[in-house]
Motif scaffolding. Structure first.
Motif, short mmCIF file in Angstrom:
data_model
loop_
_atom_site.label_atom_id
_atom_site.label_comp_id
_atom_site.label_asym_id
_atom_site.label_seq_id
_atom_site.Cartn_x
_atom_site.Cartn_y
_atom_site.Cartn_z
N PRO A 1 -20.41 44.13 40.83
CA PRO A 1 -19.35 44.71 41.67
C PRO A 1 -17.98 44.59 40.99
CG PRO A 1 -20.81 43.34 42.98
CD PRO A 1 -21.18 43.10 41.55
N SER A 2 -17.15 45.60 41.21
CA SER A 2 -15.81 45.59 40.62
C SER A 2 -14.76 45.71 41.71
CB SER A 2 -15.66 46.74 39.62
OG SER A 2 -15.88 47.99 40.26
N CYS A 3 -13.66 44.99 41.53
CA CYS A 3 -12.54 45.08 42.46
C CYS A 3 -11.62 46.19 41.98
CB CYS A 3 -11.80 43.74 42.53
SG CYS A 3 -10.46 43.73 43.75
N ILE A 4 -11.53 47.27 42.75
CA ILE A 4 -10.69 48.39 42.33
C ILE A 4 -9.28 48.30 42.88
CG2 ILE A 4 -12.71 49.88 42.05
CD1 ILE A 4 -11.80 51.33 44.63
N GLN A 5 -9.07 47.42 43.88
CA GLN A 5 -7.72 47.14 44.38
C GLN A 5 -7.66 45.68 44.80
OE1 GLN A 5 -7.34 50.48 47.27
NE2 GLN A 5 -5.36 50.86 46.31
N HIS A 6 -6.92 44.90 44.01
CA HIS A 6 -6.70 43.50 44.38
C HIS A 6 -5.69 43.44 45.53
CE1 HIS A 6 -8.98 41.85 40.99
NE2 HIS A 6 -8.48 42.86 40.27
N GLU A 7 -5.43 42.24 46.00
CA GLU A 7 -4.56 42.08 47.16
C GLU A 7 -3.19 42.72 46.96
OE1 GLU A 7 -4.51 37.90 47.92
OE2 GLU A 7 -6.32 37.97 49.13
N GLN A 8 -2.65 42.65 45.76
CA GLN A 8 -1.30 43.15 45.52
C GLN A 8 -1.26 44.60 45.03
OE1 GLN A 8 1.41 41.55 46.36
NE2 GLN A 8 0.38 39.65 46.93
N GLU A 9 -2.40 45.29 45.08
CA GLU A 9 -2.45 46.69 44.68
C GLU A 9 -2.58 47.58 45.91
OE1 GLU A 9 -4.61 47.20 40.55
OE2 GLU A 9 -5.80 45.89 41.85
N PHE A 10 -1.86 48.69 45.92
CA PHE A 10 -1.83 49.57 47.09
C PHE A 10 -2.00 51.02 46.67
CE2 PHE A 10 0.71 45.80 47.76
CZ PHE A 10 0.24 45.31 48.97
N GLY A 11 -2.27 51.88 47.65
CA GLY A 11 -2.32 53.30 47.34
C GLY A 11 -3.61 53.98 47.76
N LEU A 12 -3.77 55.22 47.26
CA LEU A 12 -4.90 56.07 47.62
C LEU A 12 -6.03 55.90 46.61
CD1 LEU A 12 -2.91 59.41 48.01
CD2 LEU A 12 -3.14 57.59 49.71
N ARG A 13 -7.26 55.97 47.10
CA ARG A 13 -8.44 56.05 46.25
C ARG A 13 -9.39 57.05 46.90
NH1 ARG A 13 -5.41 53.41 43.76
NH2 ARG A 13 -5.75 51.55 42.46
N TRP A 14 -9.93 57.95 46.10
CA TRP A 14 -10.92 58.90 46.64
C TRP A 14 -12.10 58.98 45.70
CZ3 TRP A 14 -6.03 60.21 45.02
CH2 TRP A 14 -5.92 61.01 43.87
N ASP A 15 -13.24 59.42 46.23
CA ASP A 15 -14.44 59.51 45.41
C ASP A 15 -15.36 60.55 46.00
OD1 ASP A 15 -16.58 58.79 43.55
OD2 ASP A 15 -15.48 56.90 43.35
N GLY A 16 -16.40 60.88 45.22
CA GLY A 16 -17.35 61.92 45.63
C GLY A 16 -16.92 63.25 45.05
N GLU A 17 -16.41 64.13 45.87
CA GLU A 17 -15.86 65.41 45.44
C GLU A 17 -14.39 65.19 45.06
OE1 GLU A 17 -14.87 68.50 44.08
OE2 GLU A 17 -16.89 68.83 44.91
N TYR A 18 -14.11 65.21 43.77
CA TYR A 18 -12.77 64.87 43.25
C TYR A 18 -11.81 66.05 43.21
CZ TYR A 18 -14.80 60.54 41.31
OH TYR A 18 -15.41 59.34 41.15
N GLU A 19 -12.31 67.26 43.00
CA GLU A 19 -11.49 68.36 42.53
C GLU A 19 -10.24 68.63 43.37
OE1 GLU A 19 -10.47 71.11 39.68
OE2 GLU A 19 -12.23 69.78 39.66
N ALA A 20 -10.40 68.77 44.67
CA ALA A 20 -9.26 69.14 45.51
C ALA A 20 -8.15 68.11 45.43
CB ALA A 20 -9.72 69.32 46.95
N LEU A 21 -8.50 66.82 45.53
CA LEU A 21 -7.47 65.78 45.56
C LEU A 21 -6.93 65.48 44.17
CD1 LEU A 21 -8.86 63.42 48.33
CD2 LEU A 21 -7.42 65.46 48.50
N ASP A 22 -7.74 65.67 43.13
CA ASP A 22 -7.20 65.55 41.77
C ASP A 22 -6.10 66.60 41.55
OD1 ASP A 22 -8.93 63.50 41.22
OD2 ASP A 22 -9.87 64.44 39.49
N ARG A 23 -6.35 67.82 42.00
CA ARG A 23 -5.35 68.87 41.85
C ARG A 23 -4.11 68.58 42.69
NH1 ARG A 23 -8.32 74.80 41.55
NH2 ARG A 23 -9.99 74.23 40.08
N LEU A 24 -4.34 68.12 43.92
CA LEU A 24 -3.24 67.88 44.85
C LEU A 24 -2.35 66.74 44.38
CD1 LEU A 24 -1.95 68.46 47.68
CD2 LEU A 24 -3.46 66.68 48.57
#
Length: 265
Positions: free
Chosen positions: A143-166
């Motif tokens: 398992p990997s920690c993709i956001q530690h306690e002091q990290e904030f923001g958006l994360r998305w997965d699965g279908e990337y295209e729309a949000l990558d463009r946005l």
């Protein structure tokens, strides 16, 4: 494929998904549940993108089986009970991997490709964390920690295209297209690295209220659903009702929006 979104702010985490699930047979259903509170009464939940099941069991059912272990309802696995005063997200992520990969996926030939995102608070901590467990056929990294306690923001997965463009201003096929138009693979990657900071659209601040984070998560999932729906070329692997949950330090896990409210949890 599906889409999942998490928004991590000072006050906690919002989790949002569509309800589409794809199976090896090629069937796509739009009434799946993909967010599960892994220990009732504790601020811990998982959501999923990828295959809709392992063997003959749906991902929803498997995560609820795991929840029974965590709450002491499985007599054969009393050692899996989570002590509310002494647990960590890292340890829960390790058990999630052990259960889903070692016990389930390997038993069924290790052909499952599914990503699990674990969100919540470790015991006694004031800020949340986000971890991931990735089933990749015969492989499942630690398992990997993709956001530690002091990290904030958006994360998305699965279908990337729309949000990558946005958000990034560039689609997922930018590098491929740049190479087709004469750039080397290395130059295409370098150009992308330079362009993303210039084009990046900031959609959150760490101090935003929880309700605004909820509205943002809903918007991002709904945008992806609409993008896939109206795209002529894309498989319709995203869709169905949107489900949203929030996790905060004091309120814990709460459903915000769910399909068939009152049915199951």
């Amino acid at each position: 494929m599906t889409v999942l979104v998490s928004v991590k702010i000072n006050d906690g985490i919002v989790m949002a998904t569509d309800s589409a699930s794809s199976f090896a047979s090629g069937m796509i259903y739009h009434n799946s549940r993909k967010i599960v509170n892994l220990r009732e009464g504790l601020p811990i939940a998982a959501m999923v993108t990828g295959a809709g099941g392992i063997g003959n069991e749906s991902i929803d059912t498997l995560l609820k089986d795991l929840r029974q272990r965590f709450t002491g309802q499985d007599p054969a696995h009393k050692d899996w009970i989570i002590d509310p005063d002494d647990y960590s997200l890292e340890n829960i992520a390790a058990k999630l991997r052990r259960f889903l990969f070692e016990e389930k996926s390997l038993t069924h030939g290790a052909t499952t490709w599914t990503k699990f995102r674990l969100c919540g608070y470790s015991a006694g901590r004031s800020l949340a964390e986000v971890w991931e467990v990735n089933l990749m056929g015969e492989n499942c990294p630690s398992p990997s920690c993709i956001q530690h306690e002091q990290e904030f923001g958006l994360r998305w997965d699965g279908e990337y295209e729309a949000l990558d463009r946005l958000v990034f201003g560039l689609g997922t096929r930018f590098n491929e297209s740049a190479v087709r138009h004469g750039l080397s693979t290395e130059d295409a990657a370098t150009l992308r690295e330079k362009l993303v900071p210039d084009l990046y659209e900031l959609l959150f601040i760490e101090a935003m209220p929880m309700q605004d984070a909820i509205d943002l998560a809903r918007y991002l999932v709904d945008t992806t659903i609409g993008f896939v729906k109206y795209s002529v070329s894309r498989p319709k692997t995203v869709g169905g009702p949107i489900e949203i949950a929030s996790i905060s330090k004091h309120e814990g896990f709460q459903w915000v929006q769910r399909r068939g409210a009152g049915a199951g949890n």
